[in-house]
Design an enzyme around this catalytic site. Structure first.
Site, PDB file in Angstrom:
ATOM      1  N   HIS B 279      16.057  18.610  75.805  1.00  0.00           N
ATOM      2  CA  HIS B 279      16.619  20.130  75.886  1.00  0.00           C
ATOM      3  C   HIS B 279      15.831  20.792  76.880  1.00  0.00           C
ATOM      4  O   HIS B 279      14.620  20.620  77.068  1.00  0.00           O
ATOM      5  CB  HIS B 279      16.506  20.456  74.505  1.00  0.00           C
ATOM      6  CG  HIS B 279      15.352  20.659  73.725  1.00  0.00           C
ATOM      7  ND1 HIS B 279      14.573  22.057  74.260  1.00  0.00           N
ATOM      8  CD2 HIS B 279      14.673  20.135  72.797  1.00  0.00           C
ATOM      9  CE1 HIS B 279      13.320  21.614  73.201  1.00  0.00           C
ATOM     10  NE2 HIS B 279      13.448  20.659  72.508  1.00  0.00           N
ATOM     11  N   GLU B 325      18.054  24.196  72.295  1.00  0.00           N
ATOM     12  CA  GLU B 325      18.130  23.368  70.959  1.00  0.00           C
ATOM     13  C   GLU B 325      17.188  24.107  69.956  1.00  0.00           C
ATOM     14  O   GLU B 325      17.610  24.018  68.595  1.00  0.00           O
ATOM     15  CB  GLU B 325      17.125  21.869  71.314  1.00  0.00           C
ATOM     16  CG  GLU B 325      17.086  21.055  70.256  1.00  0.00           C
ATOM     17  CD  GLU B 325      15.732  21.114  69.377  1.00  0.00           C
ATOM     18  OE1 GLU B 325      15.865  20.408  68.325  1.00  0.00           O
ATOM     19  OE2 GLU B 325      14.962  21.960  69.880  1.00  0.00           O
ATOM     20  N   GLU B 326      16.283  24.868  70.264  1.00  0.00           N
ATOM     21  CA  GLU B 326      15.069  25.182  69.469  1.00  0.00           C
ATOM     22  C   GLU B 326      15.623  26.252  68.336  1.00  0.00           C
ATOM     23  O   GLU B 326      15.183  26.145  67.171  1.00  0.00           O
ATOM     24  CB  GLU B 326      13.894  25.997  69.984  1.00  0.00           C
ATOM     25  CG  GLU B 326      13.246  25.093  70.826  1.00  0.00           C
ATOM     26  CD  GLU B 326      12.227  24.078  70.241  1.00  0.00           C
ATOM     27  OE1 GLU B 326      12.402  24.019  69.016  1.00  0.00           O
ATOM     28  OE2 GLU B 326      11.613  23.324  70.945  1.00  0.00           O
ATOM     29  N   ASP B 355      13.277  13.749  72.640  1.00  0.00           N
ATOM     30  CA  ASP B 355      12.675  14.920  72.032  1.00  0.00           C
ATOM     31  C   ASP B 355      11.613  15.077  70.981  1.00  0.00           C
ATOM     32  O   ASP B 355      11.803  15.493  69.980  1.00  0.00           O
ATOM     33  CB  ASP B 355      13.832  16.037  71.649  1.00  0.00           C
ATOM     34  CG  ASP B 355      13.320  17.349  71.041  1.00  0.00           C
ATOM     35  OD1 ASP B 355      12.315  17.727  71.641  1.00  0.00           O
ATOM     36  OD2 ASP B 355      14.045  17.801  70.438  1.00  0.00           O
ATOM     37  N   HIS B 426       5.271  23.751  69.550  1.00  0.00           N
ATOM     38  CA  HIS B 426       5.816  25.035  69.262  1.00  0.00           C
ATOM     39  C   HIS B 426       4.395  26.053  69.336  1.00  0.00           C
ATOM     40  O   HIS B 426       4.312  27.101  68.405  1.00  0.00           O
ATOM     41  CB  HIS B 426       6.315  25.262  67.822  1.00  0.00           C
ATOM     42  CG  HIS B 426       7.566  24.393  67.771  1.00  0.00           C
ATOM     43  ND1 HIS B 426       8.511  24.744  66.624  1.00  0.00           N
ATOM     44  CD2 HIS B 426       8.411  23.666  68.625  1.00  0.00           C
ATOM     45  CE1 HIS B 426       9.719  24.051  66.859  1.00  0.00           C
ATOM     46  NE2 HIS B 426       9.785  23.234  67.941  1.00  0.00           N
TER      47      HIS B 426
END
Lengths: 469, 469
Positions: B279, B325-326, B355, B426
Site C-alpha cells: 500500500h 490501506e491504513e 505489508d 505506526h
C-alpha cells in the site's frame, strides 16, 4: 590530623603486618563482602530511581521540577537512614526550552525531528527559512571560506561511533559544543548537527552548547539520526534543500538550586570523607532515568547499605546529589569551591561519581598517591567476583568530582559498560524501562564496597597535583 | 478462456507428463531460479524505498503528500519498465491530525508522549482535564459498571506480546479499535491506550479507531509504552491521577486518491492476472519505510525483474500500489469492487501483498483450488534456497487482497519475519534506517519467483467460496 593518623598506621604496622599496607583487616574485608552480597541479593536502587522518575520526572536545572527534586532527595536520604542530611547552594543561569519545530520546505517537503541544544537562542518571532549546507565534521566547517555560509544553515553530519567506554563521545561532541560559534563565524544563520548519539531511533539528543563574545548567537539544534540521514539523502540529489526552523528558547535570570548531601558519619575520623554520588538534575526531554537517576539511586542505595552496618566505617561516607551537572558542572564546581574556601579539600580521601548510565561496572581505576595503591588493589580483590577488574592506568574522575580533583583531591572510578548509553542519553527515550534492576544491584555492590573500604582504611590516599585554570 | 486453457493443459499432459500437474517446464523453473539469483545479487528495492521516503516521506491518505505519492508511483513504475501504468480512483473521508499534547497535572506533574488514534475527534477548544481510571484490558473496561467512568479518562494498559508472526497484534488491537466506544458507553470523556506495539522506545503508536452511532464520540489516543508504565507507577501509589489532554484532529470532506497499477503484460493470456503489491499510503508520524514503503519497493522491484526477462510470462503480472490501506482498506476494496463490476474477478489467478515490514520471508502459504497445489509446491521448491518453507495450512491474504478474496479470488502469502515489526509500525520511528537492504533483496527474490511462476503456469488456481458481508 594527618600526623596522628600516620602514627596510628605505624602502630598497626607493628602488630598486623599482613594488613599494614592497606589499613584493612580480615573483619573489614568480611564486612565489605557482606555489603557486596547483600546488594546483589537486591538493593533499594531500582525503587529509588522509580521514585525519582515517577514523582519528579524530568528536572531541568532551575525549573520548578529542580526544586521538587531537591526536596525529594532530602526526604529520600532521611528516609534511607543517613545520619546527616543537608543542602548547599548552587547558582546558575536558567535555560528554558519552549518549542522546537523543523521541516523541509523544498525540494521534498516533510517534517523533521529536532531538539534545541541547551543554551541555544530561539529563531525569533518568525521561523527561519534557509538553505542547508552540509559538512562532514566540525573541522570541515572550520575549513569553509569566510562568509561562505552567509544566510545559510550549517549542517554537521559527523556520526558518533559506539564503544563500551563511550570514547566515541569526545570526537563527536565538539560539533554540539562549538558548532554554533564556528558556523556563525562563516556567516551561518543557524547550525544543525546530527545527534551526538549512537541510536538509529528517531530521537534528537540535546546537550549543552556555548557562545563566545563577538560572534553572533545563532540557534543550534540536533536532528535525530534518521532525520540527518534523510537530509543527506536529499542533498545527494544535488538540488538546494531549504529548511524551516522554529525554535523558542531563552536564558533567564539566575537561580539558586542545591547540592543535596547525606552522610554516614565516620566512627573515628568523621572529618575525613569519602564521597560518592551522582547528579540530581536531568535534561527535560526524558525522565532522567539513566542520566542520572541511576547514579543517584546507586549511590544512595550504597550509602544506605553502609549506614545499616552495625559499626560505621572510620571515615565519613558522604553521598552527594549534585545540582546542574548538565549545563556546566555547576554542582561539582560549587562543592569544590566551598571546600576550598573552608580549607577542607585535604579532608577528601577519595571521590567517585556514577554518571554513565545503568550498565554494569567492569573496571576499577583510581588517581591516588602510589603509597595508597595497596588499598585500591585490596578493594579490587573484593570487587573481582562482580566481574570488576582493577586497572592501574587510565580512567578519570566523574564530571562533578573533577573540580575538587583539580584542587588536589584523589579519586576513584567504577567504569560502567556504556555500550548503549548514548542510545538514550539526553533524549526523550531516557526512561525507567531502560534500566535493568539486576545491573543496578551490581553497581550498588561495587559502590558500597569501594566507599566502605576507602572509609574504613586509615591509609591516606594522598594529594594530586593542583591544576590552575 | 478457461476451457481453452484446460484443453491446452491436457495436450501438454500428453507430451510432458513430469510437468503436467504444474504447467511448468524446466525452462520455466530455470527462469525463476535466474530471477531469484538476480534479486539476491542486489535488487532495486532499497533504492525504491529510499526514493519514496526521501522524495515523498509521510503520505497520510488524503493529504497533499498522498497526491505526490500517486505521481511518484506512476513515474517510478514507468521508469522501471512496466508495460502499462495507470491509476484507478479510490474515495474516502480524510482525517487530519493537527496537534496532540498530554501531561500529568497531579499528583506528579510531568509531560506524557501521546498520539491521537486515526479517526479520533479532538478535545475541543479547551484542553480536557480529568482523572484517569486504568483497566488491564478492553474486556475489563467492558465489565465496568454503567456510568462508572462519568467524567473520567479510561486507560487500557494491555501489553502487546511479541511474536515472529505478529499474532500478538490481534488480542491487542481491540483496545485501539473499540476502546473509545466502550469507554464512552461507561461515561468516559476520553480513552487512552498503551500503544499497540512491542517496543519500549518512547514512541506512541497511532492506527485507526472507530465510532458507532448513538455513542458519544470521545477523543482516543495512545501513550508510548514508557508513558503507560509511568502512569501505572503513579496509579500504584493510590492517589488520584489527573491528566490534561489537548488534541486537535478532525475528519473533513471526502477525497479521491488512486490505486496505481503497473503491468507486465502476459504473452499468451494477458487477461489473466497475478497480482502483487503493497500500500502506497502511510501514517503521518514516520516516513512509512517499513509500512509500507518496503512492500511497494519489494513488489515494484520484483515486477520490474520479471519485465526484464527476454520473454514475458503467459499471464499478466499486475503490481498494485493500493491507496489508503491504513484507514480501512479503501484501496483494496475499490480494486475488488471495480473488478466485480467489470466481471473480472475470475481473471484473478493469484493475489499477494507485502505489508508486514522488511523482514525476511520464511514461509509460503496459499488459498487455492486443491488441484493447483502442485504449482504451489513447485514454487515452494524454487523458494526453498531462500529459507522459505511451504506450509499447506494456515496463512491469510494481505489486507488489500482480502476484499477480492472475499469475492472468490485465490491468494498466496509470503510470510515475513515480523519479530520487530511492531517496534516501528505506526510510529515516528518507521524510517528508512530500519530496513536491511539484504533482507529486502531476499523478499524481492521470493516475490519475483512467486509472481513469475504463478503467471507462467496455465494451471487454474480456481475459485474460493464467496463471502457475503
Amino acid at each position: 590530623m594527618r600526623l596522628t593518623r600516620t602514627l596510628l598506621a605505624l602502630s598497626l604496622l607493628a602488630t598486623a603486618p599482613a594488613f599494614a599496607a592497606t589499613g584493612l583487616d580480615a573483619g573489614d574485608i568480611a564486612a565489605a563482602e557482606g555489603l557486596r552480597e547483600r546488594a546483589m541479593r537486591g538493593s533499594e536502587a531500582w525503587n529509588v530511581v522509580e521514585s525519582l522518575t515517577t514523582e519528579v520526572g524530568p528536572r531541568l536545572a532551575g525549573t520548578p521540577a529542580d526544586a521538587l527534586a531537591v526536596e525529594w532527595a532530602e526526604a529520600k536520604l532521611k528516609a534511607m537512614g543517613f545520619d546527616r542530611v543537608y543542602r548547599e547552594p548552587v547558582t546558575f543561569p536558567v535555560w528554558l526550552r519552549h518549542h522546537e519545530r523543523a521541516e523541509v520546505l523544498a525540494p521534498y517537503p516533510q517534517p523533521l525531528v529536532v531538539t534545541a541544544l541547551g543554551g541555544s537562542v530561539g529563531t525569533g518571532d518568525t521561523p527561519l527559512d534557509a538553505e542547508v549546507v552540509a559538512f562532514a565534521s566540525l573541522d570541515a566547517l572550520k575549513a569553509a571560506p569566510e562568509g561562505s555560509l552567509e544566510g545559510k544553515i550549517a549542517l554537521i553530519t559527523y556520526r558518533m561511533v559506539r564503544f563500551k567506554d563511550g570514547r566515541g563521545y569526545g570526537p563527536a561532541v565538539g560539533a554540539r559544543s562549538n558548532g554554533a560559534v564556528e558556523a556563525a563565524r562563516k556567516g551561518a544563520v543557524a547550525v544543525l548537527i546530527r545527534s551526538v548519539g549512537t541510536s538509529s531511533d528517531r530521537f534528537a539528543h540535546t546537550g549543552t552548547m556555548r557562545y563566545v563574545a563577538d560572534v553572533p548567537r545563532i540557534p543550534a539544534a540536533a536532528l535525530s539520526n534518521p532525520d540527518a540521514d534523510l537530509l543527506e539523502h536529499m542533498l545527494a540529489r544535488g538540488k538546494p534543500v531549504r529548511l524551516r526552523l522554529d525554535i523558542a528558547a531563552e536564558t533567564v535570570a539566575d537561580y539558586t538550586s542545591h547540592n543535596v548531601i547525606g552522610e554516614i558519619r565516620g566512627r573515628d575520623l568523621p572529618d575525613e570523607v569519602v564521597t560518592i554520588g551522582g547528579h540530581l538534575d536531568s535534561w527535560d526531554l526524558g525522565t532522567g532515568a539513566i542520566d542520572d537517576g541511576a547514579g543517584i539511586a546507586i549511590t544512595f542505595a550504597a550509602g544506605a547499605l553502609i549506614g545499616q552496618l552495625e559499626q560505621a566505617p572510620r571515615r565519613t561516607v558522604r553521598v552527594i546529589a549534585y545540582a546542574n551537572e548538565e549545563q556546566g558542572l555547576y554542582g561539582g564546581k560549587a562543592y569544590a569551591e566551598a571546600r576550598a574556601a573552608a580549607g577542607e579539600v585535604g579532608d577528601h580521601q577519595l571521590g567517585a561519581e556514577s554518571d554513565f548510565g545503568a550498565g554494569r561496572v567492569y573496571a576499577l581505576r583510581a588517581g591516588v598517591d602510589p603509597a595508597a595503591w595497596p588499598v585500591i588493589e585490596k578493594i579490587g580483590e573484593v570487587l573481582a567476583p562482580l566481574g570488576v577488574a582493577t586497572e592501574r592506568t587510565g580512567g578519570s574522575p566523574g564530571p562533578d568530582v573533577g573540580p575538587i580533583v583539580a584542587k588536589g583531591a584523589p579519586w576513584a572510578q567504577l567504569a560502567q559498560d556504556g555500550i548503549d548509553y548514548f542510545d538514550y542519553h539526553h533524549t526523550a527515550n531516557d526512561t525507567l524501562d531502560k534500566i535493568d534492576p539486576r545491573a543496578l544491584d551490581q553497581q550498588v555492590a561495587a559502590y558500597a564496597v569501594l566507599a566502605y573500604l576507602a572509609a574504613e582504611t586509615d591509609v591516606d590516599f594522598g594529594s594530586l597535583p593542583v591544576k590552575t585554570e
